[in-house]
Design an enzyme around this catalytic site. Structure first.
Site, PDB file in Angstrom:
ATOM      1  N   ASP A 265       0.821  -1.206   0.000  1.00 33.23           N
ATOM      2  CA  ASP A 265       0.000   0.000   0.000  1.00 33.23           C
ATOM      3  C   ASP A 265       0.859   1.262   0.000  1.00 33.23           C
ATOM      4  O   ASP A 265       0.566   2.239  -0.703  1.00 33.23           O
ATOM      5  CB  ASP A 265      -0.911   0.025   1.228  1.00 33.23           C
ATOM      6  CG  ASP A 265      -2.116  -0.882   1.102  1.00 33.23           C
ATOM      7  OD1 ASP A 265      -2.429  -1.331  -0.018  1.00 33.23           O
ATOM      8  OD2 ASP A 265      -2.759  -1.154   2.141  1.00 33.23           O
ATOM      9  N   HIS A 288      -3.292   4.736   4.623  1.00 38.02           N
ATOM     10  CA  HIS A 288      -3.504   5.592   3.456  1.00 38.02           C
ATOM     11  C   HIS A 288      -3.482   7.077   3.805  1.00 38.02           C
ATOM     12  O   HIS A 288      -2.980   7.889   3.024  1.00 38.02           O
ATOM     13  CB  HIS A 288      -4.825   5.232   2.781  1.00 38.02           C
ATOM     14  CG  HIS A 288      -4.868   3.820   2.292  1.00 38.02           C
ATOM     15  ND1 HIS A 288      -3.968   3.334   1.366  1.00 38.02           N
ATOM     16  CD2 HIS A 288      -5.676   2.783   2.613  1.00 38.02           C
ATOM     17  CE1 HIS A 288      -4.231   2.055   1.144  1.00 38.02           C
ATOM     18  NE2 HIS A 288      -5.251   1.699   1.886  1.00 38.02           N
TER      19      HIS A 288
END
Length: 305
Positions: A265, A288
């Protein structure tokens, strides 16, 4: 290490449901000219409706990364962005006919595997390596997360994941340009804690999630009734909890697969800085929100230097 820009050698199509919206979409990866970067085109909205994969276009980080430009939004882009980065793709068009990129098996491997079949196509112009003038550090005092980006000769990243979990423990993972991305990073699937599933469903998240595309961590003692309830919610037969504390829907590729997925990610989110960074990224409890905050801060720094 590659010094020229590369694009896709062919076109590649995928389809499936989105993890959070549950919507079904078709996407096609296409070669793009030098200097394009990664551009998403929403074919369902009409011709020319696109958004560039850059940090300033990040509009949401609720369990995934969403980019927007006006009416055009694309969500859960991180696995695809990671695959393009890990496989050495500088320039690509991504055509998509709905709002969310398909989750597929919860990893970046389906994308990486298709790109590997043909390799990438070398282009005429030099690759754009971002030179970091000084160390950048972003911290979240509430969560304890941080991302540090420091000058280096070439791109690399190290993550440490600590959810205070008896099942996961503390996991670390490393990536650099010499890592076999497909087999070491791309293969690692997304994960969720069992006790979060009901909350996420009730808050209109993971509508497309099931035990086929996620590792499920069972942190706390769980009754047969709870297992049946969640199984009904996701439309699956009742599963069991393994001795290691995971649902038995799948076997781990690595003991630190969850840590490696967080690295996956991070690679995808940091690509929103606009290219490959000659930097070493160190991250503790990355997610994120803090990943894209770091990419935005870096973009601002480079524009103002």
């Amino acid at each position: 290490m590659q010094t020229k820009q590369h694009t896709l050698a062919n076109e590649y199509s995928f389809e499936g449901k989105g993890l959070h919206t549950g919507t079904y979409s078709h996407i096609t990866l296409k070669p793009a000219p030098c200097g394009t970067g990664v551009v998403f085109l929403r074919t369902d909205l009409g011709e020319g409706k696109c958004v560039k994969a850059l940090a300033e276009n990040v509009s949401s980080t609720a369990r995934s990364t969403t980019i927007s430009d006006g009416e055009v939004s694309v969500t859960t882009i991180e696995h695809l962005m990671s695959a393009l980065t890990g496989m050495g793709v500088d320039n690509a068009f991504v055509e998509i006919d709905n709002i969310e990129v398909p989750i597929l098996d919860g990893s970046a491997l389906p994308y990486a595997r298709e790109i590997m079949k043909d390799g990438t196509l070398e282009q005429e112009e030099d690759r754009h390596f971002i030179t970091i003038p000084r160390t950048v550090e972003i911290k979240d005092e509430k969560s304890g997360s941080w991302v540090r980006i420091g000058p280096a000769e070439e791109p690399s990243a190290d993550v440490t994941v600590d959810f205070n979990s008896r099942v996961l423990g503390v996991q670390t993972a490393h990536w650099d340009m010499g890592t076999d991305f497909a087999s070491e990073i791309a293969v690692c699937r997304t994960f969720v804690f069992f006790h979060e599933i009901e909350y996420l469903f009730k808050n209109n998240l993971i509508k497309g999630g099931d035990v086929d595309n996620a590792i499920v961590i069972v942190e706390y003692p769980t009754s047969e009734e709870q297992l049946r309830y969640v199984a009904e919610m996701i439309g699956k037969p009742v599963l069991r909890v393994t001795e290691k504390g995971y649902l038995d829907n799948l076997e781990l590729h690595f003991d630190n697969e969850c840590g490696r997925h967080k690295l996956l990610d991070l690679i995808g989110d940091m690509r929103l800085s606009g290219g490959w960074m000659n930097a070493h990224i160190t991250a503790f409890k990355p997610g994120h929100t803090i990943n894209t905050m770091a990419a935005k801060e870096l973009r601002k720094l480079l524009q103002n230097k």
